[in-house]
Design an enzyme around this catalytic site. Sequence first.
Site, PDB file in Angstrom:
ATOM      1  N   GLU A 271       0.885  -1.172   0.000  1.00 47.01           N
ATOM      2  CA  GLU A 271       0.000   0.000   0.000  1.00 47.01           C
ATOM      3  C   GLU A 271       0.913   1.209   0.000  1.00 47.01           C
ATOM      4  O   GLU A 271       1.566   1.505   0.999  1.00 47.01           O
ATOM      5  CB  GLU A 271      -0.926  -0.032   1.223  1.00 47.01           C
ATOM      6  CG  GLU A 271      -2.176   0.815   1.046  1.00 47.01           C
ATOM      7  CD  GLU A 271      -1.921   2.296   1.216  1.00 47.01           C
ATOM      8  OE1 GLU A 271      -1.868   3.005   0.175  1.00 47.01           O
ATOM      9  OE2 GLU A 271      -1.778   2.741   2.347  1.00 47.01           O
TER      10      GLU A 271
ATOM     11  N   CYS B  60      -1.508   9.084   2.742  1.00 47.85           N
ATOM     12  CA  CYS B  60      -1.465   8.575   1.364  1.00 47.85           C
ATOM     13  C   CYS B  60      -2.712   8.963   0.592  1.00 47.85           C
ATOM     14  O   CYS B  60      -2.683   9.055  -0.637  1.00 47.85           O
ATOM     15  CB  CYS B  60      -1.280   7.062   1.365  1.00 47.85           C
ATOM     16  SG  CYS B  60      -2.610   6.150   2.195  1.00 47.85           S
TER      17      CYS B  60
END
Length: 485
Positions: free
Chosen positions: A252, A286
Amino acid sequence: MSLLTEHDWKGSIFTGEWHGGGGGTQSVVEPASGSTLAEVGLADPRDVADAARSAAEAQKEWAATIPSERAAVLRRAGILFQKHADEVIDWVIREAGSIPAKAGIEAASAAEECFEASALPSHPHGQVLPSNVDHWSISRRRPAGVVAVISPFNFPLVLSIRSVAPALALGNAVLLKPDPRTTVSGGVIIARIFEEAGLPAGVLQLLPGGADVGAALIEAPEVRVISFTGSTPAGRKVGESAARHLKRAHLELGGNNAMIVLPGADVAKAASAGAFGSWLHQGQICMTTGRHLVHESLYEEYVALLAEKASHLPVGDPASGQVALGPIIDSRQLERIDGIVQRTVAQGGTLAAGGTHEGLFYKPTVLSGLTPEMEAWSEEIFGPVAPVIPFSTLDEAVDIVSRSPFALSLSILGDVGQAMTLADRIDSGKIHINEQTVADEANAPFGGAGDSGTGSRFGGAEANIEAFTETQWLTVRSEIAPYPF
């Protein structure tokens, strides 16, 4: 009883018991003040090798534990996160530079991740397959074995526990390496919670350290799955190493996420969404809104409203008062943020707000007058910067968004019909219509494509079972089959 204050964890790693690590110790520094909060222990590659071997042994017994007992440990962990929420929140504020509201989200989410994971031990783990052969044919999911979890500094608790909890619930042992800058929030707290929850010794081990520890985790033969959350460059190295060792790596990674403001959208609400998406936790997420595409009919008003919000949002020490933005995690990250902003202005961009800092406190920043080739638009900044570009047609918006190699989160604000049409044309791991880009729920799949990672590997039973188990084919006959040999 306090979770940390009354326990001798300082200067130690955790391998079923707390003891000094081969890597020595490191100071935990509060970014807002520069004060030392504590000393944490660091592992070295030899510690990793020892931990991997002992975890593999502990995992066998843990996997054989009946589902209700594994579920009970996860439920107790969730209750303990709730019980110690104030202490957890204080550490996330001071160690990660989080405002209280964001720290509260982390504490609450940690509990939810444990409660959600507590359903996994009793979730169906296979299916009976049709067969043309006279036997029972079964596909079943088995624990992967030892899982290495490598987590970052920005949401240290959530981005550790979202892998730790389901991996444990599914019968795996876990080796956890948090970012050294947030070892307490991303590691010590979790180890202490599960220690108090009754997890057997050796099933969860805490191994803080640098790149050498991360490499040792990937190389350890007992480790079968690596769950990594971090930057795209670091993720590429993790993926390459895992591939060489024939291991699964769930990555991720970064995200230069876009928000599209459609013609006719409520500009005031859109600017509020954009401000939250870009400046929550100083943009160190993110999922941060890194690109604002605004229809040309709304562009000037949107930039003005966003700049006005930037000028009024208080920035300061989140432990000392009510602020909207806290500090950048360290000077290296701040220099990177400011460098991108200043180079973009030198390239012809306009600084509509912000662009200055005092120490590690960077003002919320708005950049306009950009082209898609400028650095602030094309790169993930990981700071409180909102670059804004106008578009004239939906085709143009799709083209601008799709030029980015990142594909984690997308926000579309405005008419739902137009938004759905756009959603079908843009690749993204997550799409939020009439919401900003930052969102996560324990039961929802999470992940991106392209430079954002290897797809949804977190959240919800389906993704977690896929991530942390292996598929086995099992056939059964009532008697030994006849063969012609």
